[in-house]
Design a protein around this motif. Structure first.
Motif, PDB file in Angstrom:
ATOM      1  N   SER A 116       0.876  -1.200   0.030  1.00 41.44           N
ATOM      2  CA  SER A 116      -0.017   0.014  -0.178  1.00 41.44           C
ATOM      3  C   SER A 116       0.943   1.155   0.003  1.00 41.44           C
ATOM      4  O   SER A 116       0.579   2.282  -0.021  1.00 41.44           O
ATOM      5  CB  SER A 116      -1.064  -0.034   1.288  1.00 41.44           C
ATOM      6  N   GLU A 117       2.219   1.000  -0.029  1.00 44.90           N
ATOM      7  CA  GLU A 117       3.043   2.091   0.104  1.00 44.90           C
ATOM      8  C   GLU A 117       3.765   2.499  -1.092  1.00 44.90           C
ATOM      9  O   GLU A 117       4.727   3.401  -1.212  1.00 44.90           O
ATOM     10  CB  GLU A 117       4.010   2.099   1.399  1.00 44.90           C
ATOM     11  N   VAL A 118       3.323   1.739  -2.237  1.00 43.71           N
ATOM     12  CA  VAL A 118       4.061   1.841  -3.417  1.00 43.71           C
ATOM     13  C   VAL A 118       2.986   2.654  -4.511  1.00 43.71           C
ATOM     14  O   VAL A 118       1.980   2.123  -4.826  1.00 43.71           O
ATOM     15  CB  VAL A 118       4.596   0.575  -4.040  1.00 43.71           C
ATOM     16  N   ILE A 119       3.544   3.816  -4.842  1.00 44.83           N
ATOM     17  CA  ILE A 119       2.909   4.225  -6.061  1.00 44.83           C
ATOM     18  C   ILE A 119       3.731   4.502  -7.179  1.00 44.83           C
ATOM     19  O   ILE A 119       4.672   4.733  -7.355  1.00 44.83           O
ATOM     20  CB  ILE A 119       2.681   6.129  -5.624  1.00 44.83           C
ATOM     21  N   PHE A 120       2.901   3.841  -8.390  1.00 45.39           N
ATOM     22  CA  PHE A 120       3.726   3.721  -9.536  1.00 45.39           C
ATOM     23  C   PHE A 120       3.775   4.980 -10.156  1.00 45.39           C
ATOM     24  O   PHE A 120       2.630   5.686 -10.155  1.00 45.39           O
ATOM     25  CB  PHE A 120       3.139   2.603 -10.545  1.00 45.39           C
ATOM     26  N   THR A 121       4.826   5.240 -10.822  1.00 45.09           N
ATOM     27  CA  THR A 121       5.098   6.509 -11.438  1.00 45.09           C
ATOM     28  C   THR A 121       5.700   6.399 -12.972  1.00 45.09           C
ATOM     29  O   THR A 121       5.875   5.284 -13.073  1.00 45.09           O
ATOM     30  CB  THR A 121       5.732   7.721 -10.778  1.00 45.09           C
ATOM     31  N   SER A 122       5.905   7.325 -13.637  1.00 45.15           N
ATOM     32  CA  SER A 122       6.461   7.162 -14.966  1.00 45.15           C
ATOM     33  C   SER A 122       8.072   7.304 -14.852  1.00 45.15           C
ATOM     34  O   SER A 122       8.772   6.775 -15.874  1.00 45.15           O
ATOM     35  CB  SER A 122       6.143   8.147 -16.056  1.00 45.15           C
ATOM     36  N   CYS A 123       8.716   7.805 -13.834  1.00 45.44           N
ATOM     37  CA  CYS A 123      10.036   7.828 -13.742  1.00 45.44           C
ATOM     38  C   CYS A 123      10.449   8.337 -12.486  1.00 45.44           C
ATOM     39  O   CYS A 123       9.323   8.961 -11.802  1.00 45.44           O
ATOM     40  CB  CYS A 123      10.493   8.934 -14.834  1.00 45.44           C
ATOM     41  N   ALA A 124      11.945   8.647 -12.043  1.00 44.09           N
ATOM     42  CA  ALA A 124      11.946   9.188 -10.672  1.00 44.09           C
ATOM     43  C   ALA A 124      11.765  10.552 -10.701  1.00 44.09           C
ATOM     44  O   ALA A 124      11.402  11.219  -9.693  1.00 44.09           O
ATOM     45  CB  ALA A 124      13.290   8.912 -10.295  1.00 44.09           C
ATOM     46  N   GLY A 175      -8.996  10.363 -12.553  1.00 43.99           N
ATOM     47  CA  GLY A 175      -9.735   9.049 -11.979  1.00 43.99           C
ATOM     48  C   GLY A 175      -9.410   8.683 -10.913  1.00 43.99           C
ATOM     49  O   GLY A 175      -9.962   7.499 -10.240  1.00 43.99           O
ATOM     50  N   GLY A 176      -8.348   9.020 -10.313  1.00 41.10           N
ATOM     51  CA  GLY A 176      -7.919   8.548  -8.653  1.00 41.10           C
ATOM     52  C   GLY A 176      -7.088   7.199  -8.759  1.00 41.10           C
ATOM     53  O   GLY A 176      -7.047   6.503  -7.553  1.00 41.10           O
ATOM     54  N   GLN A 177      -6.691   6.924  -9.466  1.00 39.48           N
ATOM     55  CA  GLN A 177      -5.715   5.780  -9.610  1.00 39.48           C
ATOM     56  C   GLN A 177      -4.472   5.895  -8.904  1.00 39.48           C
ATOM     57  O   GLN A 177      -4.389   7.011  -8.370  1.00 39.48           O
ATOM     58  CB  GLN A 177      -5.165   5.132 -11.026  1.00 39.48           C
ATOM     59  N   GLU A 178      -4.071   4.808  -8.340  1.00 39.11           N
ATOM     60  CA  GLU A 178      -2.757   4.700  -7.176  1.00 39.11           C
ATOM     61  C   GLU A 178      -3.170   5.440  -6.246  1.00 39.11           C
ATOM     62  O   GLU A 178      -2.518   6.451  -5.629  1.00 39.11           O
ATOM     63  CB  GLU A 178      -1.682   5.416  -7.890  1.00 39.11           C
ATOM     64  N   ILE A 179      -4.114   4.927  -5.544  1.00 33.74           N
ATOM     65  CA  ILE A 179      -4.686   5.448  -4.290  1.00 33.74           C
ATOM     66  C   ILE A 179      -5.027   6.742  -4.191  1.00 33.74           C
ATOM     67  O   ILE A 179      -4.789   7.908  -3.405  1.00 33.74           O
ATOM     68  CB  ILE A 179      -4.101   5.235  -2.946  1.00 33.74           C
ATOM     69  N   GLY A 180      -5.556   7.382  -5.391  1.00 32.08           N
ATOM     70  CA  GLY A 180      -5.806   8.854  -5.705  1.00 32.08           C
ATOM     71  C   GLY A 180      -4.533   9.856  -5.708  1.00 32.08           C
ATOM     72  O   GLY A 180      -4.735  11.177  -5.961  1.00 32.08           O
ATOM     73  N   LEU A 181      -3.276   9.018  -5.704  1.00 31.18           N
ATOM     74  CA  LEU A 181      -2.292  10.205  -5.918  1.00 31.18           C
ATOM     75  C   LEU A 181      -1.592  10.307  -7.197  1.00 31.18           C
ATOM     76  O   LEU A 181      -0.508  10.915  -7.536  1.00 31.18           O
ATOM     77  CB  LEU A 181      -1.305   9.596  -4.846  1.00 31.18           C
ATOM     78  N   SER A 205      -3.362   9.892 -10.849  1.00 27.41           N
ATOM     79  CA  SER A 205      -4.316   9.291 -11.596  1.00 27.41           C
ATOM     80  C   SER A 205      -3.978   9.023 -13.201  1.00 27.41           C
ATOM     81  O   SER A 205      -2.889   9.681 -13.642  1.00 27.41           O
ATOM     82  CB  SER A 205      -5.677  10.413 -11.991  1.00 27.41           C
ATOM     83  N   GLY A 206      -4.692   8.428 -14.009  1.00 23.53           N
ATOM     84  CA  GLY A 206      -4.532   7.886 -15.235  1.00 23.53           C
ATOM     85  C   GLY A 206      -4.233   6.329 -15.358  1.00 23.53           C
ATOM     86  O   GLY A 206      -4.011   5.943 -14.245  1.00 23.53           O
ATOM     87  N   THR A 207      -4.768   6.037 -16.531  1.00 23.05           N
ATOM     88  CA  THR A 207      -4.864   4.624 -16.524  1.00 23.05           C
ATOM     89  C   THR A 207      -3.343   4.017 -16.446  1.00 23.05           C
ATOM     90  O   THR A 207      -2.367   4.493 -17.252  1.00 23.05           O
ATOM     91  CB  THR A 207      -5.358   3.991 -17.888  1.00 23.05           C
ATOM     92  N   PRO A 208      -3.120   3.029 -15.462  1.00 21.40           N
ATOM     93  CA  PRO A 208      -1.889   2.463 -15.372  1.00 21.40           C
ATOM     94  C   PRO A 208      -1.036   1.969 -16.555  1.00 21.40           C
ATOM     95  O   PRO A 208      -1.836   1.156 -17.166  1.00 21.40           O
ATOM     96  CB  PRO A 208      -1.932   1.595 -14.133  1.00 21.40           C
ATOM     97  N   ASP A 209      -0.047   2.124 -16.515  1.00 19.98           N
ATOM     98  CA  ASP A 209       0.889   1.509 -17.721  1.00 19.98           C
ATOM     99  C   ASP A 209       1.356   0.108 -17.035  1.00 19.98           C
ATOM    100  O   ASP A 209       2.568   0.238 -16.526  1.00 19.98           O
ATOM    101  CB  ASP A 209       2.047   2.413 -17.937  1.00 19.98           C
ATOM    102  N   VAL A 210       0.331  -0.846 -17.583  1.00 21.86           N
ATOM    103  CA  VAL A 210       0.735  -2.086 -16.953  1.00 21.86           C
ATOM    104  C   VAL A 210       2.035  -2.717 -17.655  1.00 21.86           C
ATOM    105  O   VAL A 210       2.851  -3.327 -17.005  1.00 21.86           O
ATOM    106  CB  VAL A 210      -0.504  -2.918 -17.492  1.00 21.86           C
ATOM    107  N   VAL A 211       2.177  -2.520 -18.844  1.00 20.54           N
ATOM    108  CA  VAL A 211       3.438  -2.891 -19.478  1.00 20.54           C
ATOM    109  C   VAL A 211       4.762  -2.505 -18.579  1.00 20.54           C
ATOM    110  O   VAL A 211       5.520  -3.285 -18.221  1.00 20.54           O
ATOM    111  CB  VAL A 211       3.674  -2.297 -20.813  1.00 20.54           C
ATOM    112  N   ALA A 212       4.698  -1.227 -18.265  1.00 21.11           N
ATOM    113  CA  ALA A 212       6.042  -0.597 -17.589  1.00 21.11           C
ATOM    114  C   ALA A 212       6.127  -1.271 -16.239  1.00 21.11           C
ATOM    115  O   ALA A 212       7.082  -1.529 -15.795  1.00 21.11           O
ATOM    116  CB  ALA A 212       5.853   1.102 -17.570  1.00 21.11           C
ATOM    117  N   CYS A 213       5.011  -1.287 -15.702  1.00 18.47           N
ATOM    118  CA  CYS A 213       4.696  -1.508 -14.145  1.00 18.47           C
ATOM    119  C   CYS A 213       5.372  -3.328 -14.130  1.00 18.47           C
ATOM    120  O   CYS A 213       5.995  -3.621 -13.237  1.00 18.47           O
ATOM    121  CB  CYS A 213       3.518  -1.692 -13.582  1.00 18.47           C
TER     122      CYS A 213
END
Ligand code: PLP
Length: 398
Positions: A61-69, A234-240, A242-250
Motif C-alpha cells: 500500500s506504500e508503493v505508488i507507480f509513476t513514469s520515472c524518478a 480518475g483517482g488511480q494509485e490511491i488517488g495520488l 491518476s491515469g490508466t496505469p501503464d501495466v507494461v511498464a509496471c
C-alpha cells in the motif's frame, strides 16, 4: 560497444522484457476492466507492486507507480507542500521550509526552487557538501535548527557515487520534526535499501536505472504521510497518480526489481568490473584524478564503486566523449540525464573542484552486465583516446 553509462540508463533485463511482451500484445486491457482480460491486467499490476515492495521492505500500500524518478520526486515534493498549504496549518506556522543539498539531481533541486518561487511562504535551504561530496554535517545541523517541514537528501550521488548516511541524516531530521525524503535512484540498483531500516518517509526510484523499462518508476510513501496529488483525474494509485496505469511498464519494473532482489547486494559483478577499470586507468593515465578519497576502489569508504568519476587535467569531456564513442566506449560527462547542458557540473563545483578540472570530468558507470574483461579493455581504450585527444589539442599528458 562497451557500455559504461549505466548511471544514465541501463539495458533492460531479458526476464523483464519477456514478462512485458504479452502485455504489449494480447493482454492489453486496462486493469480497471471488469472482465477477465482486465482482471488479469490488475493481477499483474498487483504482482508487480508486491515485487517492488519486497525489494525495499515496504508494504504494497506504500508503493505508488509513476513514469520515472523525476515524476516521483515532483509528486512527493510538490504534493507534500501543497498538502501543507491547503490543510489547516496552525497560524504560528507562518512559513514552510524545505532543506535539501547543493548536489541533488535537477529533478529535486529545480523542483524545490520552483516550489519556493511559486509560493511566498516556502523557504528553501540548500545545505552545502564537503569536498568529498557528503552533506556538510555542521551546516545540516544548523539548517535543522530552523525546524524545517521537509528534508530531501539523495542517497547516492549520480555523478560521483558519494553515499550519504541516510539513516543518520533521516534520524536527525526526525528529531527536528521534519519529514524525510530521499532520491534513491542510484543506490537501489547497487545496494540493499530497506525503508524500515533507514527510516525514511518517502523514497524515489527509477525503473530504467535497474534494468527495467524506460517510463517506469515509483514513489515509496510511508503509511500516514499525506501528500496531495499533482495529477488529478480518475483517482488511480490511491488517488495520488491518476491515469490508466501503464501495466507494461509496471510489469517490467516489477520483474526487474525481483531480479535485482534475486541477485542481491552481494552481487559484486559491477563493482569488480569498476575496480578493474579504475586500476587499469591509473596505470595508463597516472595523471588522471579519480574523484573519491582512498586508493583502492573497493575500500574507498562511503562511495559506490560502480560509479567512477575521472577528471582529466587540461581535458574537455565534451570533446573526449565523441572520440571514445568512435573507439567503442560509451560514457558521459557528469549527469547524462541533463544532457545538452553545456555548463560545468554543479555537483563538482559544489565539491570545490575547479572549473578546468570539472570540464575534463568523465563518468564511467557499471552494471552487472559489465565484465572484468571489457572493463580492462575499456581502460586501455580510454588511455589511448584521451592521450590522442589531448595531443591533438597540443596538451602533453602522462
Ligand atoms: N535522480 C537521480 C539521482 C538520477 O541520477 C536521475 C537520472 O539520472 C533521476 C533522479 C531522474 O530519473 P528519471 O530518468 O527516472 O526521471
Amino acid at each position: 560497444m562497451i557500455y559504461l553509462d549505466n548511471a544514465a540508463t541501463t539495458r533492460i533485463c531479458d526476464e523483464a522484457l519477456e514478462e512485458m511482451m504479452p502485455f504489449l500484445k494480447e493482454e492489453y486491457a486496462s486493469p480497471l476492466g471488469q472482465y477477465s482480460l482486465g482482471f488479469r491486467a490488475n493481477s499483474a499490476l498487483n504482482t508487480a507492486r508486491g515485487r517492488v515492495a519486497a525489494l525495499i521492505g515496504a508494504d504494497v500500500s506504500e508503493v505508488i507507480f509513476t513514469s520515472c524518478a523525476t515524476e516521483s520526486n515532483n509528486l512527493f515534493l510538490r504534493g507534500f507542500i501543497r498538502n501543507l498549504l491547503s490543510t489547516g496549518m496552525d497560524p504560528a506556522h507562518k512559513s514552510i521550509s524545505i532543506v535539501t543539498q547543493t548536489t541533488e539531481h535537477a529533478s529535486v533541486l529545480n523542483t524545490c526552487e520552483d516550489i519556493a518561487r511559486e509560493y511566498d511562504r516556502v523557504r528553501l535551504i540548500k545545505v552545502p557538501v564537503d569536498r568529498n561530496g557528503f552533506v556538510n554535517e555542521a551546516a545540516y545541523r544548523e539548517a535543522l535548527k530552523e525546524r524545517p517541514d521537509v528534508v530531501s537528501i539523495m542517497h547516492v550521488n549520480n555523478e560521483t557515487g558519494a553515499v550519504n548516511d541516510i539513516k543518520r541524516l533521516c534520524g536527525l531530521a526526525h528529531e527536528a520534526g521534519a519529514i524525510f525524503h530521499t532520491d534513491a535512484v542510484q543506490s537501489v540498483p547497487h545496494m540493499r535499501v530497506n525503508v524500515r531500516e533507514i527510516g525514511v518517509d518517502a523514497l524515489s526510484v527509477s525503473g530504467h536505472k535497474l534494468h527495467g523499462p524506460k517510463g517506469s518508476g515509483f514513489l515509496y510513501l510511508r503509511k500516514g504521510v499525506i501528500i496531495k496529488p499533482v495529477l488529478t483525474g480518475g483517482g488511480q494509485e490511491i488517488g495520488l497518480r491518476s491515469g490508466t496505469p501503464d501495466v507494461v511498464a509496471c510489469v517490467g519494473l516489477g520483474k526487474a526489481c525481483e531480479e535485482l532482489f534475486r541477485h542481491g547486494s552481494e552481487d559484486r559483478t559491477a563493482a569488480r568490473a569498476a575496480s578493474v577499470f579504475a586500476a587499469g586507468l591509473k596505470e595508463v593515465l597516472p595523471a588522471a584524478v579519480i574523484n573519491r578519497p582512498g586508493e583502492n576502489m573497493e575500500d574507498s569508504g562511503n562511495y559506490l564503486s560502480e560509479i567512477v568519476s575521472v577528471s582529466i587535467p587540461g581535458g574537455d569531456a565534451l570533446s573526449i566523449i565523441p572520440d571514445l564513442d568512435m573507439a567503442g566506449v560509451c560514457c558521459s560527462s557528469g549527469a547524462a540525464c541533463s544532457a545538452g547542458r553545456k555548463g560545468v557540473s554543479h555537483v563538482l563545483t559544489a565539491m570545490g573542484i575547479g572549473e578546468s578540472l570539472a570540464k575534463g570530468t568523465l563518468r564511467f558507470s557499471f552494471s552487472r552486465y559489465n565484465t572484468e574483461g571489457e572493463a580492462a579493455e575499456a581502460a586501455v581504450i580510454v588511455g589511448r583516446v584521451v592521450k590522442k585527444n589531448l595531443e591533438n589539442h597540443g596538451i602533453l599528458f602522462k
